[in-house]
Design an enzyme around this catalytic site. Sequence first.
Site, PDB file in Angstrom:
ATOM      1  N   LEU A  32       0.825  -1.199   0.000  1.00 24.98           N
ATOM      2  CA  LEU A  32       0.000   0.000   0.000  1.00 24.98           C
ATOM      3  C   LEU A  32       0.865   1.258   0.000  1.00 24.98           C
ATOM      4  O   LEU A  32       1.688   1.461   0.903  1.00 24.98           O
ATOM      5  CB  LEU A  32      -0.917   0.006   1.230  1.00 24.98           C
ATOM      6  CG  LEU A  32      -1.812   1.238   1.406  1.00 24.98           C
ATOM      7  CD1 LEU A  32      -2.800   1.355   0.249  1.00 24.98           C
ATOM      8  CD2 LEU A  32      -2.536   1.199   2.735  1.00 24.98           C
ATOM      9  N   ASP A  33       0.681   2.090  -1.033  1.00 26.01           N
ATOM     10  CA  ASP A  33       1.395   3.361  -1.170  1.00 26.01           C
ATOM     11  C   ASP A  33       2.908   3.173  -1.104  1.00 26.01           C
ATOM     12  O   ASP A  33       3.635   4.096  -0.700  1.00 26.01           O
ATOM     13  CB  ASP A  33       0.946   4.367  -0.099  1.00 26.01           C
ATOM     14  CG  ASP A  33      -0.534   4.695  -0.190  1.00 26.01           C
ATOM     15  OD1 ASP A  33      -1.072   4.715  -1.312  1.00 26.01           O
ATOM     16  OD2 ASP A  33      -1.163   4.926   0.867  1.00 26.01           O
ATOM     17  N   GLY A  34       3.373   1.995  -1.491  1.00 24.04           N
ATOM     18  CA  GLY A  34       4.799   1.705  -1.385  1.00 24.04           C
ATOM     19  C   GLY A  34       5.485   1.450  -2.708  1.00 24.04           C
ATOM     20  O   GLY A  34       6.634   1.018  -2.731  1.00 24.04           O
TER      21      GLY A  34
END
Length: 290
Positions: free
Chosen positions: A233-235
């Site tokens: 996630l968001d990485g």
Amino acid sequence: MSAPTAILQMLCPDQPGLVRELSGWVAANGGNIVHADHHSDQGAGLFLSRIEWQLEGFGLPREAICPTAQALAERLGGEYKVTFSDDRPPVAIFVSKQDHCLLDLLWRVRTGELPMRVPLVIANHPDLGSIAEEFGAHFEYVPISAVNREEAEARHLALLAEHRIELVVLAKYMQVLTPQFLASFDPPDAFHRVINIHHSFLPAFKGAQPYHRAWERGVKLIGATAHYVTEELDGGPIIAQSTVGVGHRDEVDDLIRKGRDTERLALARAVRLHLKHQVMVYRGRTAVFE
């Protein structure tokens, strides 16, 4: 419009003579190189290259460039991609209720700033249908929840295949794509196919309500991050970021208002860099050749 060019991106194990090898391949076929960018990551033992050359006078027809480059990549033990500057790939934009990133992208396509077509807009709410249709895109409302996520993503994949979509842009979609979706549409390699805009200056404030958390921390800068989507996630690998200053008088609504500008700028820049084939992914990060 300038004369069309061909672009070769190559990622391979580092070794002496690679610049000569790649530029020599272009020169041996009569190509005039207009841009050449290279990066050697000695820690990883990797070499990244982007070479762009004029098609006029090149000794190979378009249809022969890709298989010839494939043979070159196999000899070097690397991954490659060949594209052309006059391509206008079909792109799907995923949205929810917020319209600022969608409007900005569609406007930039209309003015010719972004070299792409947008035949399809997919949304999990019906609110933005009129905007998509105004710009000539087919609008598909696909409600999604924890209950029907598998069915909804199957519908997404069918629509992407139907419209022959090459790139998905999450323009404030506010939903997490499953690993199954990514494995089907965007198998892992050096050339990703899904871009997201996150409303914080990553890696700070991942996840939900980053502006609220930024206000609580009293930050003096907020930002937005456009990145490729991965299972984390968001990485995913970061492509572009934009920031704006905030002050002690700003409330959460002021951060959200200012943040919308950074979101538009970061996303548009990331999409343009991707379309110009100036981004390569390696070791979970990007090399951006500008």
